[in-house]
Design a protein around this motif. Structure first.
Motif, PDB file in Angstrom:
ATOM      1  N   ALA A 113       0.826  -1.204   0.000  1.00  0.00           N
ATOM      2  CA  ALA A 113       0.000   0.000   0.000  1.00  0.00           C
ATOM      3  C   ALA A 113       0.864   1.259   0.000  1.00  0.00           C
ATOM      4  O   ALA A 113       0.536   2.245  -0.657  1.00  0.00           O
ATOM      5  CB  ALA A 113      -0.928   0.001   1.216  1.00  0.00           C
ATOM      6  N   ALA A 114       1.988   1.233   0.729  1.00  0.00           N
ATOM      7  CA  ALA A 114       2.887   2.386   0.754  1.00  0.00           C
ATOM      8  C   ALA A 114       3.451   2.643  -0.636  1.00  0.00           C
ATOM      9  O   ALA A 114       3.554   3.788  -1.083  1.00  0.00           O
ATOM     10  CB  ALA A 114       4.016   2.170   1.754  1.00  0.00           C
ATOM     11  N   GLY A 115       3.821   1.570  -1.351  1.00  0.00           N
ATOM     12  CA  GLY A 115       4.329   1.719  -2.717  1.00  0.00           C
ATOM     13  C   GLY A 115       3.285   2.316  -3.637  1.00  0.00           C
ATOM     14  O   GLY A 115       3.591   3.184  -4.464  1.00  0.00           O
ATOM     15  N   ALA A 116       2.045   1.888  -3.482  1.00  0.00           N
ATOM     16  CA  ALA A 116       0.961   2.443  -4.300  1.00  0.00           C
ATOM     17  C   ALA A 116       0.730   3.909  -3.959  1.00  0.00           C
ATOM     18  O   ALA A 116       0.489   4.738  -4.839  1.00  0.00           O
ATOM     19  CB  ALA A 116      -0.313   1.635  -4.093  1.00  0.00           C
ATOM     20  N   ALA A 117       0.832   4.275  -2.669  1.00  0.00           N
ATOM     21  CA  ALA A 117       0.637   5.663  -2.251  1.00  0.00           C
ATOM     22  C   ALA A 117       1.713   6.570  -2.820  1.00  0.00           C
ATOM     23  O   ALA A 117       1.477   7.740  -3.119  1.00  0.00           O
ATOM     24  CB  ALA A 117       0.620   5.756  -0.724  1.00  0.00           C
ATOM     25  N   GLU A 118       2.936   6.033  -2.980  1.00  0.00           N
ATOM     26  CA  GLU A 118       4.038   6.810  -3.557  1.00  0.00           C
ATOM     27  C   GLU A 118       3.957   6.855  -5.078  1.00  0.00           C
ATOM     28  O   GLU A 118       4.730   7.556  -5.716  1.00  0.00           O
ATOM     29  CB  GLU A 118       5.387   6.198  -3.152  1.00  0.00           C
ATOM     30  CG  GLU A 118       5.718   6.383  -1.685  1.00  0.00           C
ATOM     31  CD  GLU A 118       7.026   5.687  -1.328  1.00  0.00           C
ATOM     32  OE1 GLU A 118       7.338   4.628  -1.913  1.00  0.00           O
ATOM     33  OE2 GLU A 118       7.734   6.213  -0.452  1.00  0.00           O
ATOM     34  N   ALA A 121       5.603   2.441  -9.859  1.00  0.00           N
ATOM     35  CA  ALA A 121       5.131   1.544 -10.911  1.00  0.00           C
ATOM     36  C   ALA A 121       5.278   0.103 -10.446  1.00  0.00           C
ATOM     37  O   ALA A 121       6.265  -0.261  -9.825  1.00  0.00           O
ATOM     38  CB  ALA A 121       5.923   1.758 -12.192  1.00  0.00           C
ATOM     39  N   GLY A 122       4.257  -0.702 -10.735  1.00  0.00           N
ATOM     40  CA  GLY A 122       4.315  -2.125 -10.400  1.00  0.00           C
ATOM     41  C   GLY A 122       4.015  -2.418  -8.950  1.00  0.00           C
ATOM     42  O   GLY A 122       4.103  -3.561  -8.534  1.00  0.00           O
ATOM     43  N   ALA A 123       3.652  -1.407  -8.174  1.00  0.00           N
ATOM     44  CA  ALA A 123       3.384  -1.647  -6.756  1.00  0.00           C
ATOM     45  C   ALA A 123       2.227  -2.609  -6.569  1.00  0.00           C
ATOM     46  O   ALA A 123       2.225  -3.406  -5.648  1.00  0.00           O
ATOM     47  CB  ALA A 123       3.084  -0.333  -6.045  1.00  0.00           C
ATOM     48  N   GLY A 127       4.506  -6.836  -6.039  1.00  0.00           N
ATOM     49  CA  GLY A 127       4.530  -6.258  -4.701  1.00  0.00           C
ATOM     50  C   GLY A 127       5.735  -6.691  -3.892  1.00  0.00           C
ATOM     51  O   GLY A 127       6.446  -7.611  -4.247  1.00  0.00           O
ATOM     52  N   PRO A 128       5.971  -6.009  -2.789  1.00  0.00           N
ATOM     53  CA  PRO A 128       7.094  -6.354  -1.932  1.00  0.00           C
ATOM     54  C   PRO A 128       6.858  -7.690  -1.233  1.00  0.00           C
ATOM     55  O   PRO A 128       5.756  -7.987  -0.821  1.00  0.00           O
ATOM     56  CB  PRO A 128       7.138  -5.205  -0.922  1.00  0.00           C
ATOM     57  CG  PRO A 128       5.864  -4.486  -1.050  1.00  0.00           C
ATOM     58  CD  PRO A 128       5.228  -4.857  -2.338  1.00  0.00           C
ATOM     59  N   PRO A 191       5.891   9.810   5.849  1.00  0.00           N
ATOM     60  CA  PRO A 191       5.848   9.479   4.420  1.00  0.00           C
ATOM     61  C   PRO A 191       5.647   7.975   4.251  1.00  0.00           C
ATOM     62  O   PRO A 191       6.056   7.195   5.110  1.00  0.00           O
ATOM     63  CB  PRO A 191       7.222   9.931   3.910  1.00  0.00           C
ATOM     64  CG  PRO A 191       8.099   9.950   5.106  1.00  0.00           C
ATOM     65  CD  PRO A 191       7.214  10.239   6.285  1.00  0.00           C
ATOM     66  N   PRO A 192       5.020   7.524   3.149  1.00  0.00           N
ATOM     67  CA  PRO A 192       4.449   8.345   2.069  1.00  0.00           C
ATOM     68  C   PRO A 192       3.040   8.839   2.350  1.00  0.00           C
ATOM     69  O   PRO A 192       2.455   9.561   1.560  1.00  0.00           O
ATOM     70  CB  PRO A 192       4.436   7.379   0.885  1.00  0.00           C
ATOM     71  CG  PRO A 192       4.116   6.069   1.526  1.00  0.00           C
ATOM     72  CD  PRO A 192       4.851   6.079   2.854  1.00  0.00           C
TER      73      PRO A 192
END
Length: 194
Positions: A113-118, A121-123, A127-128, A191-192
């Motif tokens: 979710a943090a990757g998507a909020a930032e 791409a590809g979050a 995913g992690p 952040p993010p």
């Protein structure tokens, strides 16, 4: 340990208030093993309390590698007893599930979710990697057409809460989830998320 009433009549096996200790928990079942039209079928009312989820799931599917915790399940279900794959394809039923003090292995939902909020791409793809520990996972369950639908899904950990609906493909091993992620005040200030 197992106890209860079992009888066989005209090719159908009926079991009533069958109780057993399974994977450190108690399971109770009532139902029949017979035919669903021309197909061999199982119909069962199942309740389980305190069952070690990963141990049980590893015996019947690969889901045991991804989900652990102490499970409580209530389920009315009918489907083919020809094979596990055929049962997963034909099963229909409904009930509820609650798993306490567990983890979802293979994905870190908070990092995803943090990757998507930032806006990475590809979050939302692979995913992690990692795990998502939780205090409680609960949902109303409906089975049909080879899919498990989880309504009113609630996933609670110390730092987040996920509320929504999900659908699991029992044959194609897919997972779709649409929900709202609530974060702790401390997390949401940084952040993010900020």
């Amino acid at each position: 340990r197992m106890s209860g009433k079992i009888r066989r009549e005209k090719g159908t096996i009926s079991f009533e208030d069958l109780r057993a200790t399974v994977y450190d928990g108690e399971v109770r079942m009532s139902g029949t093993l017979g035919n669903l039209g021309a197909e061999p079928a199982v119909r069962v009312n199942l309740s389980a309390r305190g069952v070690e989820t990963s141990e049980f799931l590893q015996k019947v599917s690969s889901f045991g590698n991804y989900l652990s915790g102490r499970g409580t399940v209530s389920l009315d279900v009918a489907g083919s007893r020809e094979s596990l794959a055929e049962f997963l394809r034909t099963a229909e039923g409904s009930g509820s599930i609650r798993i306490a003090d567990g983890r979802i292995g293979g994905v870190d939902l908070q990092a995803l979710a943090a990757g998507a909020a930032e806006g990475r791409a590809g979050a939302a793809g692979g995913g992690p990697r990692g795990d998502t520990p939780f205090r409680e996972l609960s949902a109303a369950v409906t089975l049909g057409s080879g899919r498990m639908r989880l309504a009113d899904l609630q996933l609670v950990s110390g730092s987040m809460e996920l509320l929504g609906d999900a659908e699991i493909g029992l044959s194609d091993h897919t997972l779709e989830c649409l929900g709202t992620l609530w974060l702790s005040r401390e997390l949401s200030a940084g952040p993010p998320w900020s």
